[in-house]
Design a protein around this motif. Structure first.
Motif: not given
Length: 308
Positions: A81-86, A89-94, A108-113, A115-117
């Motif tokens: 919500n503050t502009g961090e890229t998806i 976000t995925g890199h951090v959460l993983s 679906p591309e957002e979820m794929r992003a 899932a890149a980790h």
């Protein structure tokens, strides 16, 4: 885990994997403790940017029953919500989670992003497809009929994300006949319909789509409908209800097939897509279907976590 398993689309599953997850769901429907706390010590994130009753509860309850701990995120909780890229976000959460279940309105591309980790990602509904709904539906059919092969299914209503998921799942089973009756202008996306037709051709089944309620199939095992107003969407045509009116499932529709059961992914609007006497009647298995969302969610979590 050496190989990260995602479920972003049903296309991510092989035929054998699809059948495996459905059968695990059936086993869990018989005994919800069948596989024990196989996710003990793991942490699962549950991120829903859109409303949910059944799916969010199913995955939260399912993760807890399998021994995992859960972190729940609402639509205002992540710094997307503050502009961090998806991607960031995925890199951090993983690095902190063992898996992420999410519902968004994005492509679906957002979820794929995400899932890149190294973190398994589960699509708990997107605008294009609702894969975990189809898995719950197949679990329900298998529990009810003891098979999916050869079933004759009539889907009535919008060619939405639930319809897309059914189109990518049911035709993989031999001999299935899947008829879509969708309002004009609200059909399945052409590429998804083409996928379904190709799958049916490979497995000896049939997939059809028409935009009227005449010439319905002579035989039917399941009549399935969904809300006319798909969750999180709106329709640009102010007169859309007039187009949908002929596609209501009522007693006269069900009377054509006295042995057919009725299914609905819920929530339902009685008097719109289905009449109350059908939804609440003895041939409706819609609330069994809702209950099986728990069992299929547990099977999905188990599979994506490499525990089955």
């Amino acid at each position: 885990m050496t190989d990260v398993r995602h479920l972003i689309s049903l296309n991510d599953l092989t035929d054998d994997e699809l059948a495996h997850v459905v059968l695990r769901g059936v086993k869990l429907a018989e005994d919800v403790t069948a596989f024990g706390e196989v996710l003990h010590g793991r942490v699962i994130g549950i991120y829903f940017s859109k409303t949910s009753t059944r799916t969010r509860t199913a995955f939260t309850s399912g993760a807890l029953r399998l021994g995992a701990r859960v972190i729940a995120y609402g639509p205002g909780d992540l710094q997307l919500n503050t502009g961090e890229t998806i991607e960031d976000t995925g890199h951090v959460l993983s690095g902190m989670l063992d898996g992420l279940v999410l519902r968004t309105a994005g492509p679906p591309e957002e979820m794929r992003a995400l899932a890149a980790h190294t973190m398994p990602v589960v699509n708990a509904m997107s605008a294009e497809e609702h894969p975990t709904q189809a898995l719950a539906d197949l679990t329900t059919m298998m529990t009810r009929f003891g098979r999916i092969e050869g079933l004759r299914v009539l889907y009535v209503g919008e060619g939405n994300n639930t319809a897309a998921a059914l189109a990518r799942a049911l035709p993989r089973f031999p001999g299935v006949e899947l008829d879509f009756r969708t309002p004009p202008g609200y059909g399945l996306r052409p590429d998804i319909l083409a996928e379904a037709v190709a799958l049916a051709g490979r497995s000896g089944g049939v997939v059809r789509e028409r935009h009227d309620m005449t010439g319905l199939p002579e035989e039917c095992d399941v009549v399935y409908t969904t809300r006319w107003q798909t969750t999180g969407t709106s329709k640009p045509d102010p007169d859309w209800r007039t187009v949908f009116e002929p596609f209501r499932v009522d007693a006269s529709v069900m009377a054509r097939w006295p042995r057919a059961v009725f299914m609905h992914d819920l929530p339902a609007h009685r008097g719109e897509e289905v009449t109350a006497d059908v939804l609440d009647g003895p041939r409706s298995i819609a609330f069994d279907q809702a209950r099986h969302k728990l069992h299929s969610a547990m099977a999905v979590l188990e599979w994506t976590q490499g525990a089955s």
